[in-house]
Design a protein around this motif. Structure first.
Motif, PDB file in Angstrom:
ATOM      1  N   UNK A 128      33.309  41.694  42.490  1.00  0.00           N
ATOM      2  CA  UNK A 128      34.711  41.593  42.158  1.00  0.00           C
ATOM      3  C   UNK A 128      35.145  42.898  41.490  1.00  0.00           C
ATOM      4  N   UNK A 129      36.227  43.493  41.988  1.00  0.00           N
ATOM      5  CA  UNK A 129      36.687  44.744  41.407  1.00  0.00           C
ATOM      6  C   UNK A 129      37.493  44.479  40.141  1.00  0.00           C
ATOM      7  N   UNK A 152      42.951  45.595  26.527  1.00  0.00           N
ATOM      8  CA  UNK A 152      42.718  46.779  27.355  1.00  0.00           C
ATOM      9  C   UNK A 152      43.603  46.807  28.604  1.00  0.00           C
ATOM     10  N   UNK A 153      44.252  45.693  28.951  1.00  0.00           N
ATOM     11  CA  UNK A 153      45.141  45.668  30.114  1.00  0.00           C
ATOM     12  C   UNK A 153      46.495  46.227  29.687  1.00  0.00           C
ATOM     13  N   UNK A 154      46.925  47.276  30.378  1.00  0.00           N
ATOM     14  CA  UNK A 154      48.150  47.972  29.986  1.00  0.00           C
ATOM     15  C   UNK A 154      49.407  47.240  30.456  1.00  0.00           C
ATOM     16  N   UNK A 209      39.956  41.290  38.884  1.00  0.00           N
ATOM     17  CA  UNK A 209      39.804  40.580  37.612  1.00  0.00           C
ATOM     18  C   UNK A 209      41.116  40.615  36.836  1.00  0.00           C
ATOM     19  N   UNK A 210      41.769  41.772  36.811  1.00  0.00           N
ATOM     20  CA  UNK A 210      43.048  41.883  36.125  1.00  0.00           C
ATOM     21  C   UNK A 210      44.092  40.981  36.764  1.00  0.00           C
ATOM     22  N   UNK A 211      44.137  40.954  38.086  1.00  0.00           N
ATOM     23  CA  UNK A 211      45.079  40.067  38.776  1.00  0.00           C
ATOM     24  C   UNK A 211      44.826  38.613  38.411  1.00  0.00           C
ATOM     25  N   UNK A 219      47.534  36.280  36.584  1.00  0.00           N
ATOM     26  CA  UNK A 219      47.980  35.056  37.252  1.00  0.00           C
ATOM     27  C   UNK A 219      47.686  33.829  36.404  1.00  0.00           C
ATOM     28  N   UNK A 220      46.503  33.770  35.815  1.00  0.00           N
ATOM     29  CA  UNK A 220      46.150  32.640  34.954  1.00  0.00           C
ATOM     30  C   UNK A 220      47.107  32.535  33.781  1.00  0.00           C
ATOM     31  N   UNK A 221      47.398  33.662  33.147  1.00  0.00           N
ATOM     32  CA  UNK A 221      48.327  33.657  32.008  1.00  0.00           C
ATOM     33  C   UNK A 221      49.703  33.170  32.445  1.00  0.00           C
TER      34      UNK A 221
END
Length: 127
Positions: free
Chosen positions: A1-2, A37-39, A6-8, A12-14
């Motif tokens: 998994x890239x 860390x997610x901008x 993971x960020x997507x 999406x979960x949030x």
């Protein structure tokens, strides 16, 4: 998994957990609490991509910042004219107009506006 996947998934979960038709800024604040860390630019970009590919809905409500909805099933929205709250409502069938002014119709959006239960109670309390 890239990392991007993971960020997507995190974004999406949030969004789906929020259930309040949040703006991109609201989603960023939620994501940032758990994943600093997610901008901001990543959240905005990913929301735009997911809306474009149909994973989520982009709600362009009149007079309001763009909002997003993780529920992609056919449904409508109602927005409180006092506080801006947005809620899901059942979809209704709408017939195409007889005259389209030469346009080929591709989609439509119906926005209902009113006063939410909380604002209605508050308004009655001040009378």
């Amino acid at each position: 998994m890239t990392r991007n996947t993971i960020q997507k998934e995190i974004i999406l979960t949030a969004l789906c957990q929020m259930r309040n038709h949040p703006t991109a800024a609201m989603v960023y604040e939620e994501v940032h609490r758990e994943h600093p860390s997610i901008s901001r630019s990543t959240v905005y970009r990913v929301l735009g991509q997911m809306a474009e590919d149909g994973t989520i809905l982009h709600l362009g409500l009149a007079g309001s910042d763009a909002r997003f909805d993780g529920n992609t099933f056919q449904h409508g929205h109602v927005r409180c004219r006092l506080c801006g709250r947005v809620a899901d409502i059942p979809a209704v069938a709408i017939a195409d107009p007889d005259d389209t002014a030469g346009f080929t119709l591709e989609e439509y959006a119906v926005e209902y506006r009113g006063i939410c239960p909380d604002c209605r109670v508050s308004a009655n309390d001040t009378v």
